[in-house]
Design a protein around this motif. Structure first.
Motif, mmCIF file in Angstrom:
data_model
loop_
_atom_site.group_PDB
_atom_site.id
_atom_site.type_symbol
_atom_site.label_atom_id
_atom_site.label_comp_id
_atom_site.label_asym_id
_atom_site.label_seq_id
_atom_site.Cartn_x
_atom_site.Cartn_y
_atom_site.Cartn_z
ATOM 1 N N ASP A 139 9.784 9.321 32.259
ATOM 2 C CA ASP A 139 8.263 9.657 31.411
ATOM 3 C C ASP A 139 8.678 10.797 30.421
ATOM 4 N N TYR A 140 9.432 12.161 31.564
ATOM 5 C CA TYR A 140 9.775 13.229 30.937
ATOM 6 C C TYR A 140 10.676 12.796 30.151
ATOM 7 N N LEU A 141 11.880 12.160 30.594
ATOM 8 C CA LEU A 141 13.278 11.909 29.668
ATOM 9 C C LEU A 141 13.004 11.053 28.886
ATOM 10 N N LYS A 142 12.075 10.185 28.589
ATOM 11 C CA LYS A 142 11.327 9.264 27.383
ATOM 12 C C LYS A 142 11.656 10.222 26.286
ATOM 13 N N ALA A 143 9.908 10.870 26.318
ATOM 14 C CA ALA A 143 9.755 11.890 25.666
ATOM 15 C C ALA A 143 9.984 13.127 25.142
ATOM 16 N N GLY A 353 6.102 26.182 40.371
ATOM 17 C CA GLY A 353 6.901 25.194 41.763
ATOM 18 C C GLY A 353 8.100 25.849 42.088
ATOM 19 N N ASP A 354 8.964 25.224 42.767
ATOM 20 C CA ASP A 354 9.612 25.389 43.737
ATOM 21 C C ASP A 354 11.470 24.179 43.103
ATOM 22 N N PRO A 355 12.020 24.169 41.989
ATOM 23 C CA PRO A 355 12.748 22.956 40.739
ATOM 24 C C PRO A 355 14.139 23.309 42.191
ATOM 25 N N TRP A 356 13.898 24.761 42.993
ATOM 26 C CA TRP A 356 15.019 24.297 43.524
ATOM 27 C C TRP A 356 15.575 23.504 44.567
ATOM 28 N N ASN A 357 14.207 23.275 45.666
ATOM 29 C CA ASN A 357 14.699 21.998 46.449
ATOM 30 C C ASN A 357 14.043 20.856 45.580
ATOM 31 N N ASP A 358 13.776 20.113 44.567
ATOM 32 C CA ASP A 358 14.154 19.372 43.971
ATOM 33 C C ASP A 358 15.267 19.037 43.313
ATOM 34 N N ILE A 359 16.229 20.315 43.182
ATOM 35 C CA ILE A 359 17.407 19.483 42.447
ATOM 36 C C ILE A 359 18.105 19.301 43.960
ATOM 37 N N ALA A 360 17.682 20.045 45.215
ATOM 38 C CA ALA A 360 18.497 19.616 46.576
ATOM 39 C C ALA A 360 18.184 18.345 46.876
ATOM 40 N N LYS A 361 17.301 17.802 46.528
ATOM 41 C CA LYS A 361 16.807 16.990 46.897
ATOM 42 C C LYS A 361 17.558 15.686 46.737
ATOM 43 N N ILE A 362 17.450 15.673 44.506
ATOM 44 C CA ILE A 362 18.293 14.431 43.580
ATOM 45 C C ILE A 362 19.323 15.072 44.554
ATOM 46 N N GLU A 363 20.457 15.723 44.567
ATOM 47 C CA GLU A 363 21.552 16.019 44.815
ATOM 48 C C GLU A 363 21.953 15.283 46.231
ATOM 49 N N GLN A 364 20.564 14.633 47.052
ATOM 50 C CA GLN A 364 20.943 13.844 47.663
ATOM 51 C C GLN A 364 20.937 12.576 47.915
ATOM 52 N N LYS A 522 15.958 8.445 38.625
ATOM 53 C CA LYS A 522 15.717 8.607 39.643
ATOM 54 C C LYS A 522 16.521 10.161 39.704
ATOM 55 N N ILE A 523 17.680 10.461 38.799
ATOM 56 C CA ILE A 523 18.736 11.310 39.067
ATOM 57 C C ILE A 523 18.588 12.233 37.640
ATOM 58 N N ALA A 524 18.661 12.076 36.107
ATOM 59 C CA ALA A 524 19.500 13.005 35.054
ATOM 60 C C ALA A 524 17.512 13.454 34.516
ATOM 61 N N GLY A 525 16.762 11.959 34.875
ATOM 62 C CA GLY A 525 15.494 12.930 34.362
ATOM 63 C C GLY A 525 14.775 13.851 35.496
ATOM 64 N N PRO A 526 14.630 13.789 36.852
ATOM 65 C CA PRO A 526 14.402 14.737 36.939
ATOM 66 C C PRO A 526 15.039 16.033 37.801
ATOM 67 N N GLU A 527 15.895 15.888 36.975
ATOM 68 C CA GLU A 527 16.991 17.439 37.634
ATOM 69 C C GLU A 527 17.164 17.448 36.328
ATOM 70 N N ASP A 528 16.830 17.383 34.760
ATOM 71 C CA ASP A 528 16.588 18.109 33.946
ATOM 72 C C ASP A 528 15.699 18.488 33.844
ATOM 73 N N ARG A 529 14.392 17.531 34.403
ATOM 74 C CA ARG A 529 13.782 18.724 34.140
ATOM 75 C C ARG A 529 13.388 19.762 35.062
ATOM 76 N N ALA A 530 13.476 19.797 36.570
ATOM 77 C CA ALA A 530 14.268 20.640 37.270
ATOM 78 C C ALA A 530 15.115 22.167 37.237
ATOM 79 N N THR A 531 16.127 21.602 36.021
ATOM 80 C CA THR A 531 17.112 22.690 35.440
ATOM 81 C C THR A 531 16.053 23.318 34.856
ATOM 82 N N GLU A 532 15.511 23.136 33.959
ATOM 83 C CA GLU A 532 14.461 23.073 32.617
ATOM 84 C C GLU A 532 13.624 24.923 33.304
ATOM 85 N N ALA A 533 12.789 23.986 34.311
ATOM 86 C CA ALA A 533 12.208 25.389 35.542
ATOM 87 C C ALA A 533 12.687 26.696 36.029
#
Length: 686
Positions: A139-143, A353-364, A522-533
């Motif tokens: 939803d973030y990526l689309k918006a 929040g904790d975007p670093w942890n989010d990114i770590a999970k996304i990389e896995q 599952k990857i690009a959208g969440p990661e873009d949101r986390a790196t923005e944070a």
């Protein structure tokens, strides 16, 4: 393997002062005070405006600059290789032999090339952020993408014929800026030296110094069939550079990862780069074998082979940089410092929040989705022009029927004109080379996904990669008239076509889109949101006194003409014409073209040929002008030294160097070797 100890990306993340001349700065945030303090030169707003108005972005991924009042543009030879290849024939090889227009009527259109000059910058961060507020994942990526598409369309409404609007993402989503470009779709080749001079020393000398490359070319901007009048241009000079002289690079660096988190860099080191290097190495071997089959196959494959070898060497240097444990340890310390500062501010911590942890999970999770995404979508066709044409035609026919904000981002209204130009401009297509590329892609698809995977069964069926590639290479899409017919006929014409490549893409594109959607959701959208944070956290803690990662948008770097110490030995910053003849062996890749052999003794042996500076650059800066504080062109940037290959992640002012072909050497060669008196007169006009 080189061990580079100074890690400015990490220093930047810690908000420490930049090392030496670090930074690829946007034109609306250039550190003029720092330049004044270090070099004693004043960079005024007028100076910035004048340079910006002459700096050119080429659609093929290079930089350039306007250097006369008649639309003449300086860039690198390797930036016009595709053009020279497309204009060549079995009997005329403009890459090997060079191209020299005797008069303006002989200047030839470069298929697919567009030149763009930045006309204005406006901040649209608030609007993009408002559109994506509170949204996550898909939803973030689309918006976000819908907001960007709307901004780009609105920015150029009513002036699409002459302007292009593009929203540039800066600081990994911390800022969004609308860049408005004046575009020129008619770009013609004026002059290109022989490749043996432009790439003297070949791959062994690539990313090394000393260098003896005359890596420059000239193109001209046209509009309505006439050369464009360009009163705002840089001033050409045949003066030689001096040690310690302050210099500036105005260009479009492609991409860096200096703001990435430790986990993102580890993913690139452990997953992405080993896979890519293995793939490029194998394809290089296939291309070499193909080239050995006949002189004509060698000619048709030469530009592709050049690109593969250049990419391999650059990415190998990038991989080796990430193997440096000190670099990774310092990056971890930088991340930890930022996390600690966020944690110490409860209000900021709650917002971030904790975007670093989010990114770590996304990389896995990336490992599970990357195979399908790579082979069904991102690498599909692998350098096959026929496949690329078919996919563009099929997807454009489907996407153009949707609202602008609902389309795949590359099919937005603001991006369609350049996409259409690249599709319909006439370029040669070589069936044998097409078959080689398709065979490689299909064999790697089966190898990586396995023979029993759904994607493999869909794309190959019961056919071998070789048999399917031979069938697809018979496509008629090499004919621009046929492509135009399908483009204008829309989805109905596409579905009715019996072309084998069109039918293949129609049958498989749903799976490709599905792989892309899964990866983006599952990857690009969440990661873009986390790196923005993370970017917002960095702004809150350190402010905006740093520069953003490179995004193939206009930047300005500053530095000086300097050598460096390598393994205890000082490397002088200059090479000279005399050294060229000493280095020539008569054997490839150190073999001089005949006219250069004959001209020995006519050139001033003490003329500076190539030289090194401390400017911070990366791929995409190729063709950038090196500019003096007076606004004069001192040469064309064409490379960096081997130490600069870590520039994706950091800048070390002690050893990172930009390599430039001097305007003094270019001028002398045009006069004494190529006898281009008219071109020299145009360049030196007062």
């Amino acid at each position: 393997m080189k061990r580079i100890l100074a890690l400015s990306a990490c220093a930047m993340a810690l908000a420490a002062p930049s090392f030496a001349d670090e930074g690829m700065w946007t034109f609306d945030n250039f550190p003029a005070d720092a330049v004044k303090a270090k070099y004693g030169v004043s960079i005024t707003q007028k100076w910035l405006d004048d340079v910006r108005a002459a700096a050119v972005r080429l659609s093929g991924g290079c930089s350039a600059s306007v250097v006369t009042g008649s639309g003449l543009v300086l860039t690198n030879h390797h930036c016009v290789r595709d053009c020279a290849q497309d204009l060549s024939t079995a009997s005329t090889n403009y890459i090997t032999d060079g191209f020299m227009a005797a008069k303006r009527e002989d200047e030839k259109l470069c298929p697919g090339m567009q030149a763009e000059i930045l006309d204005g910058i406006s901040d649209v961060t608030a609007r993009v952020n408002a559109a994506s507020e509170g949204k996550t994942g898909a939803d973030y990526l689309k918006a976000r993408d819908a907001a960007i598409a709307a901004i780009e369309k609105e920015g150029c409404t009513g002036k699409e014929d002459k302007f292009r609007c593009q929203v540039i993402t800066l600081y990994q989503g911390g800022q969004y800026k609308l860049y408005t470009y004046r575009k020129y779709a008619d770009v013609r080749l004026v002059f290109a030296p022989e490749e043996p001079m432009a790439f003297f020393g070949g791959d062994p000398d690539n990313f090394n110094f000393p260098r003896y490359d005359l890596d420059f070319s000239m193109v001209r901007l046209y509009e309505n069939g006439k050369p464009v009048v360009t009163p705002k241009h840089l001033k050409w000079t045949d003066a030689e550079p001096k040690v310690g002289q302050p210099v500036f690079v105005a260009g479009n660096p492609g991409s860096t990862s200096r703001l990435n988190t430790l986990e993102q860099l580890q993913g690139e080191r452990d997953i992405d780069l080993p896979d890519i290097l293995l793939m490029l190495s194998e394809f290089r071997g296939r291309l070499i074998r193909f080239s050995e089959e006949s002189p004509e196959k060698a000619r048709t494959a030469q530009t592709t082979l050049f690109g593969i070898e250049n990419s391999y060497k650059a990415l190998k240097g990038r991989f080796e940089a990430l193997l440096d444990p000190k670099m990774m340890a310092t990056k971890k310390a930088a991340d930890d410092d930022l996390k600690a500062k966020v944690k110490a501010d409860p209000k900021l911590a709650a917002a971030i929040g904790d975007p670093w942890n989010d990114i770590a999970k996304i990389e896995q999770e990336r490992v599970n989705l990357q195979g399908d995404y790579n082979w069904l979508e991102a690498r599909a066709g692998f350098r096959s022009s026929l496949f690329r044409y078919a996919r563009v035609l099929v997807r454009a026919a489907e996407e153009r029927g949707k609202p602008n904000g609902d389309r795949l981002r590359e099919y937005g209204d603001s991006r369609l004109p350049l996409l259409k130009k690249n599709l319909l401009d006439a370029k040669p297509v070589y069936p044998d080379l097409e078959q080689l590329c398709l065979e490689f892609w299909l064999s790697k698809l089966r190898e990586n996904l396995t023979a029993d995977a759904a994607g493999t069964k869909l794309f190959l069926g019961k056919r071998s990669p070789e048999a399917l590639a031979a069938e697809l290479a018979k496509s008629k899409l090499g004919d621009p008239a046929f492509r135009k017919q399908l483009w204008e006929g829309g989805l109905a014409a596409i579905k009715a076509s019996d072309d084998p490549m069109i039918k293949f893409v129609l049958a498989t594109d749903a799976a490709s889109r599905s792989a892309r959607k899964a990866f983006e959701d599952k990857i690009a959208g969440p990661e873009d949101r986390a790196t923005e944070a993370v970017a917002k956290a960095r702004f809150a803690v350190y402010g905006t006194k740093t520069y953003p990662d490179a995004t193939f948008s206009l930047r300005l770097s500053y530095g000086a003409v300097e050598g460096w110490n390598e393994k205890g030995k000082f490397v002088e910053p200059f090479t000279y014409y005399g050294g060229l003849y000493e280095r020539a062996t008569g054997e490839e890749p150190f073999k001089l073209p005949p006219r250069w052999v004959e001209a020995k003794g006519k050139l001033n042996e003490k003329t500076v040929f190539d030289f090194a500076t401390t400017n911070d650059i990366i791929g995409g800066n190729s063709g950038s002008p090196l500019i003096s504080a007076k606004g004069e062109v001192l040469g064309a940037v064409f490379d960096g030294n081997i130490e600069s290959l870590g520039g994706d992640f950091w800048y070390d002012g002690r050893v990172n160097r930009t390599v430039v072909a001097s305007s003094a050497a270019i001028t002398e060669a045009l006069k004494k070797i190529y006898h281009q008196d008219g071109l020299v007169k145009e360049l030196m006009a007062k």
